[in-house]
Motif scaffolding. Structure first.
Motif, PDB file in Angstrom:
ATOM      1  N   UNK A 236      53.145 -10.071  14.718  1.00 43.39           N
ATOM      2  CA  UNK A 236      53.711  -9.012  15.890  1.00 43.39           C
ATOM      3  C   UNK A 236      54.318  -7.454  14.968  1.00 43.39           C
ATOM      4  N   UNK A 237      54.446  -6.961  13.887  1.00 47.38           N
ATOM      5  CA  UNK A 237      54.705  -6.426  13.442  1.00 47.38           C
ATOM      6  C   UNK A 237      53.671  -5.688  13.956  1.00 47.38           C
ATOM      7  N   UNK A 238      52.516  -5.885  13.208  1.00 46.73           N
ATOM      8  CA  UNK A 238      51.359  -4.594  12.862  1.00 46.73           C
ATOM      9  C   UNK A 238      51.045  -4.677  14.562  1.00 46.73           C
ATOM     10  N   UNK A 239      50.926  -5.684  15.509  1.00 48.24           N
ATOM     11  CA  UNK A 239      50.473  -5.077  16.765  1.00 48.24           C
ATOM     12  C   UNK A 239      51.627  -3.641  17.550  1.00 48.24           C
TER      13      UNK A 239
ATOM     14  N   UNK B 266      52.465  -1.604  14.919  1.00 51.59           N
ATOM     15  CA  UNK B 266      52.405  -0.271  14.270  1.00 51.59           C
ATOM     16  C   UNK B 266      53.396  -0.269  12.446  1.00 51.59           C
ATOM     17  N   UNK B 267      54.298  -1.013  13.024  1.00 54.22           N
ATOM     18  CA  UNK B 267      55.012  -1.610  12.306  1.00 54.22           C
ATOM     19  C   UNK B 267      55.385  -2.309  10.584  1.00 54.22           C
ATOM     20  N   UNK B 268      53.592  -2.331  10.873  1.00 50.58           N
ATOM     21  CA  UNK B 268      53.219  -3.151   9.422  1.00 50.58           C
ATOM     22  C   UNK B 268      53.444  -3.131   8.570  1.00 50.58           C
ATOM     23  N   UNK B 269      53.399  -1.492   8.232  1.00 49.25           N
ATOM     24  CA  UNK B 269      53.566  -1.064   6.853  1.00 49.25           C
ATOM     25  C   UNK B 269      55.578  -1.091   6.360  1.00 49.25           C
ATOM     26  N   UNK B 270      55.958  -1.380   7.633  1.00 45.26           N
ATOM     27  CA  UNK B 270      57.545  -0.969   7.337  1.00 45.26           C
ATOM     28  C   UNK B 270      57.943  -2.466   7.745  1.00 45.26           C
TER      29      UNK B 270
ATOM     30  N   UNK C 149      58.231  -4.830   4.900  1.00 42.18           N
ATOM     31  CA  UNK C 149      59.519  -4.961   4.199  1.00 42.18           C
ATOM     32  C   UNK C 149      61.193  -4.372   4.183  1.00 42.18           C
ATOM     33  N   UNK C 150      60.741  -4.199   4.520  1.00 39.84           N
ATOM     34  CA  UNK C 150      62.369  -3.042   4.669  1.00 39.84           C
ATOM     35  C   UNK C 150      62.598  -3.189   6.002  1.00 39.84           C
ATOM     36  N   UNK C 151      62.086  -4.420   7.662  1.00 41.25           N
ATOM     37  CA  UNK C 151      62.586  -4.313   8.195  1.00 41.25           C
ATOM     38  C   UNK C 151      62.841  -6.145   7.693  1.00 41.25           C
ATOM     39  N   UNK C 152      62.238  -7.012   7.046  1.00 41.93           N
ATOM     40  CA  UNK C 152      62.693  -8.486   6.395  1.00 41.93           C
ATOM     41  C   UNK C 152      63.881  -7.865   6.006  1.00 41.93           C
ATOM     42  N   UNK C 153      63.826  -7.195   4.846  1.00 47.32           N
ATOM     43  CA  UNK C 153      64.626  -6.856   4.446  1.00 47.32           C
ATOM     44  C   UNK C 153      66.896  -6.531   5.762  1.00 47.32           C
ATOM     45  N   UNK C 154      66.244  -5.440   6.436  1.00 46.92           N
ATOM     46  CA  UNK C 154      66.953  -5.920   7.489  1.00 46.92           C
ATOM     47  C   UNK C 154      67.558  -7.310   7.870  1.00 46.92           C
ATOM     48  N   UNK C 155      66.587  -8.138   8.013  1.00 49.61           N
ATOM     49  CA  UNK C 155      66.531  -9.221   9.040  1.00 49.61           C
ATOM     50  C   UNK C 155      67.811 -10.068   7.781  1.00 49.61           C
ATOM     51  N   UNK C 156      67.076 -10.048   6.849  1.00 49.21           N
ATOM     52  CA  UNK C 156      67.708 -11.430   5.646  1.00 49.21           C
ATOM     53  C   UNK C 156      69.488 -10.753   5.870  1.00 49.21           C
ATOM     54  N   UNK C 157      69.880  -9.623   5.711  1.00 51.90           N
ATOM     55  CA  UNK C 157      71.059  -9.385   5.746  1.00 51.90           C
ATOM     56  C   UNK C 157      71.561  -9.675   7.115  1.00 51.90           C
ATOM     57  N   UNK C 158      71.224  -9.580   8.426  1.00 46.26           N
ATOM     58  CA  UNK C 158      71.753  -9.465   9.424  1.00 46.26           C
ATOM     59  C   UNK C 158      72.628 -10.179  10.131  1.00 46.26           C
ATOM     60  N   UNK C 159      73.546 -10.635  10.327  1.00 46.79           N
ATOM     61  CA  UNK C 159      73.913 -11.952  11.203  1.00 46.79           C
ATOM     62  C   UNK C 159      73.327 -12.033  12.610  1.00 46.79           C
ATOM     63  N   UNK C 160      73.538 -13.522  12.347  1.00 47.80           N
ATOM     64  CA  UNK C 160      72.891 -14.434  14.170  1.00 47.80           C
ATOM     65  C   UNK C 160      73.716 -13.288  15.343  1.00 47.80           C
ATOM     66  N   UNK C 161      73.088 -13.232  15.948  1.00 47.51           N
ATOM     67  CA  UNK C 161      73.533 -12.750  17.492  1.00 47.51           C
ATOM     68  C   UNK C 161      74.233 -11.160  17.853  1.00 47.51           C
TER      69      UNK C 161
ATOM     70  N   UNK D  68      71.660  -4.431  15.815  1.00 44.66           N
ATOM     71  CA  UNK D  68      72.099  -3.058  14.548  1.00 44.66           C
ATOM     72  C   UNK D  68      70.811  -2.318  14.626  1.00 44.66           C
ATOM     73  N   UNK D  69      71.253  -0.937  14.880  1.00 39.35           N
ATOM     74  CA  UNK D  69      70.420   0.292  15.123  1.00 39.35           C
ATOM     75  C   UNK D  69      69.086   0.574  13.967  1.00 39.35           C
ATOM     76  N   UNK D  70      68.115   0.444  13.852  1.00 39.95           N
ATOM     77  CA  UNK D  70      67.034   0.386  12.877  1.00 39.95           C
ATOM     78  C   UNK D  70      66.782   1.997  13.229  1.00 39.95           C
ATOM     79  N   UNK D  71      66.594   2.869  11.610  1.00 40.80           N
ATOM     80  CA  UNK D  71      65.936   3.485  11.660  1.00 40.80           C
ATOM     81  C   UNK D  71      65.042   4.042  11.301  1.00 40.80           C
ATOM     82  N   UNK D  72      63.878   4.124  11.551  1.00 40.73           N
ATOM     83  CA  UNK D  72      62.523   4.038  11.137  1.00 40.73           C
ATOM     84  C   UNK D  72      62.067   5.706  10.556  1.00 40.73           C
TER      85      UNK D  72
END
Length: 67
Positions: free
Chosen positions: A37-40, A42-46, A48-60, A63-67
């Motif tokens: 999905x991230x490759x599709x 164009x965010x495949x290179x990001x 690791x950063x996105x998944x780290x934010x997902x890990x720390x983000x509470x359900x529901x 969060x604004x994602x600055x890329x």
């Protein structure tokens, strides 16, 4: 861009939504399988950063994602 983590229930897994500034859905993927999905979009290179934010983000929460 915004990120939302959605809690799954019973046999439905947890999902992540990526939305643009107009809140249009860009990607919707399982927490444990983000690669295609991230490759599709164009965010495949990001991924690791996105998944780290997902890990720390509470359900529901949204969060604004600055890329």
């Amino acid at each position: 861009m915004y990120i939302i983590k959605v809690k799954g229930v019973a046999k439905i897994p947890d999902y992540v939504q990526l939305r643009d500034d107009s809140f249009t859905l860009l990607a919707y993927f399982r927490v444990d399988r983000p690669d295609k999905s991230l490759d599709k979009i164009g965010l495949g290179d990001k991924s690791a950063y996105i998944m780290q934010m997902v890990k720390d983000l509470p359900f529901g929460q949204i969060k604004k994602l600055e890329l």
